[in-house]
Design an enzyme around this catalytic site. Structure first.
Site, PDB file in Angstrom:
ATOM      1  N   ARG A 105       0.634  -1.187  -0.046  1.00 23.44           N
ATOM      2  CA  ARG A 105      -0.114   0.071   0.074  1.00 23.44           C
ATOM      3  C   ARG A 105       1.101   1.238   0.059  1.00 23.44           C
ATOM      4  O   ARG A 105       1.737   1.372   0.856  1.00 23.44           O
ATOM      5  CB  ARG A 105      -0.956   0.069   1.109  1.00 23.44           C
ATOM      6  N   HIS A 132      -7.439   1.057  -6.099  1.00 24.09           N
ATOM      7  CA  HIS A 132      -7.632   0.055  -5.212  1.00 24.09           C
ATOM      8  C   HIS A 132      -8.452  -1.020  -5.675  1.00 24.09           C
ATOM      9  O   HIS A 132      -9.431  -1.371  -5.675  1.00 24.09           O
ATOM     10  CB  HIS A 132      -8.386   0.930  -4.221  1.00 24.09           C
TER      11      HIS A 132
HETATM   12  N1   CP Z   1     -11.265  -0.407   2.546  1.00 24.38           N
HETATM   13  C1   CP Z   1      -9.963  -0.547   3.002  1.00 24.38           C
HETATM   14  O1   CP Z   1      -8.894  -0.513   2.157  1.00 24.38           O
HETATM   15  O2   CP Z   1      -9.745  -0.375   4.200  1.00 24.38           O
HETATM   16  P1   CP Z   1      -8.278  -0.403   5.115  1.00 24.38           P
HETATM   17  O3   CP Z   1      -7.737   0.972   4.734  1.00 24.38           O
HETATM   18  O4   CP Z   1      -8.712  -0.290   6.433  1.00 24.38           O
HETATM   19  O5   CP Z   1      -7.490  -1.411   4.601  1.00 24.38           O
HETATM   20  N1  NVA Z   2     -10.115   6.810  -0.531  1.00 27.34           N
HETATM   21  C1  NVA Z   2      -9.657   6.067   0.695  1.00 27.34           C
HETATM   22  C2  NVA Z   2      -9.699   4.706   0.723  1.00 27.34           C
HETATM   23  C3  NVA Z   2      -9.494   3.925   1.926  1.00 27.34           C
HETATM   24  C4  NVA Z   2      -9.450   2.429   2.128  1.00 27.34           C
HETATM   25  C5  NVA Z   2      -8.123   6.491   1.098  1.00 27.34           C
HETATM   26  O1  NVA Z   2      -7.337   6.497  -0.002  1.00 27.34           O
HETATM   27  O2  NVA Z   2      -7.833   6.957   2.092  1.00 27.34           O
END
Ligand code: CP
Ligand code: NVA
Length: 312
Positions: A105, A132
């Site tokens: 990430r 994502h």
């Molecule tokens: N939806 C999602 O990716 O959640 P986290 O940021 O908690 O991993």
């Molecule tokens: N759009 C949000 C998604 C979190 C899972 C972010 O990038 O913070």
């Protein structure tokens, strides 16, 4: 044949995406019925590299590996300093000697691409500022479970054209759904992502629209989807964003304009009282917790396909 990463849905055919979704359904059914899955990933090890916080992505990947007989470990932002303490290309080459797959990430999407370029093992995108894709798999699974199909459904994303919106749009465009984006001017999904979606839509029969009025946008919707107005890394813009997004709140008045059978989705974490009200999030049309749980099942489907099909 070289290794194959999972960085974007754009890199996969509709058939390959469906194969992951069908595999996820199968593994979920088996897990719910028996509390176990076969050890498809026995002896496989995953490094999970995070530059940002996470609940769902971290826990669901760790447990997906465990359920399939593999092993995963977490490397947080303070630990390896991706691109800071050490060059991304060096981290990629070092980890490739220890593990069979890297999930990461990151902030900048170019960084996950760089990691993938240098790693000799497959890399999975666990969220970047651009997209994502793992979330979109769980979203696809949730929509498929709810309606028995994805093709032909009207999916409306209300809010910020962010990473989650981009992957949902690409899922919809690849699988022949009708995608509508409704958000304030200046916050549409990036041009590059929209253009790509148009090319997928030409193949699948999907349609793509922008509708600034959220009440018009959700008319006849099967799915209403929202996400935070301030993504991780955008904290400096929070004040400005809090001024422009309130008309795009997903509340009971808005949901009432969609089909009575519509479901409400959110990738979470949610900011209750901002992009979504308590009433909607805890209401009968909300599927947000099943959606969150589906991260686990969709990622098992992804890992099974990754190791048994594209990196066999
Ligand atoms: N939806 C999602 O990716 O959640 P986290 O940021 O908690 O991993
Ligand atoms: N759009 C949000 C998604 C979190 C899972 C972010 O990038 O913070």
């Amino acid at each position: 044949m070289g290794k194959r990463d999972f960085l974007a849905l754009a890199d996969f055919t509709p058939e390959e995406i469906w194969a992951i979704l069908e595999r996820s359904v199968e593994l979920k059914r088996e897990w719910m019925a028996t509390g176990s899955n076969p050890p498809l990933l026995r002896g496989k090890r995953m490094a999970m590299v995070f530059q940002k916080p996470s609940l769902r992505t971290r826990v669901s990947f760790e447990l997906a590996m465990e359920h399939l007989g593999g092993y995963a470990f977490y490397l947080g932002p303070q630990e390896i300093g991706l691109g800071k303490r050490e060059a991304i290309s060096d981290v990629a080459r070092v980890l490739s000697g220890y593990v069979d797959v890297i999930m990461a990430r990151v902030f900048d999407h170019a960084h996950i691409e760089e990691l993938a370029r240098w790693a000799s093992v497959p890399v999975i995108n666990g969220l970047s500022d651009y997209n994502h894709p793992c979330q979109a798999l769980a979203d696809g699974l949730t929509i498929y479970e709810s309606f028995g199909r994805i093709q032909g459904l009207k999916i409306v994303f209300v809010g910020d054209g962010n990473n989650v919106a981009v992957s949902l749009m690409h899922l919809a465009a690849k699988l022949g759904a009708h995608f509508v984006f409704s958000g304030p001017e200046g916050y549409d999904p990036p041009e590059k992502a929209w253009k790509l979606a148009e090319t997928f839509a030409q193949q699948s029969g999907a349609t793509l629209h922008i509708e600034r009025d959220p009440f018009k946008a959700v008319e006849d919707a099967d799915v209403i989807y929202t996400d935070t107005w301030v993504s991780m890394g955008q904290e400096a813009e929070a004040e400005k964003r809090m001024q422009v997004f309130p008309p795009y709140q997903v509340n009971a008045r808005l949901v009432a304009r969609a089909k009575p059978t519509a479901i409400v989705m959110h990738c979470l974490p949610a900011h209750r009282g901002y992009e979504i009200t308590d009433e909607v999030m805890d209401g009968p049309q909300s599927v947000v917790f099943r959606q969150a749980h589906n991260r686990l099942h969709a990622q098992k489907g992804l890992l099974a396909e990754m190791f048994e099909q594209w990196n066999a």
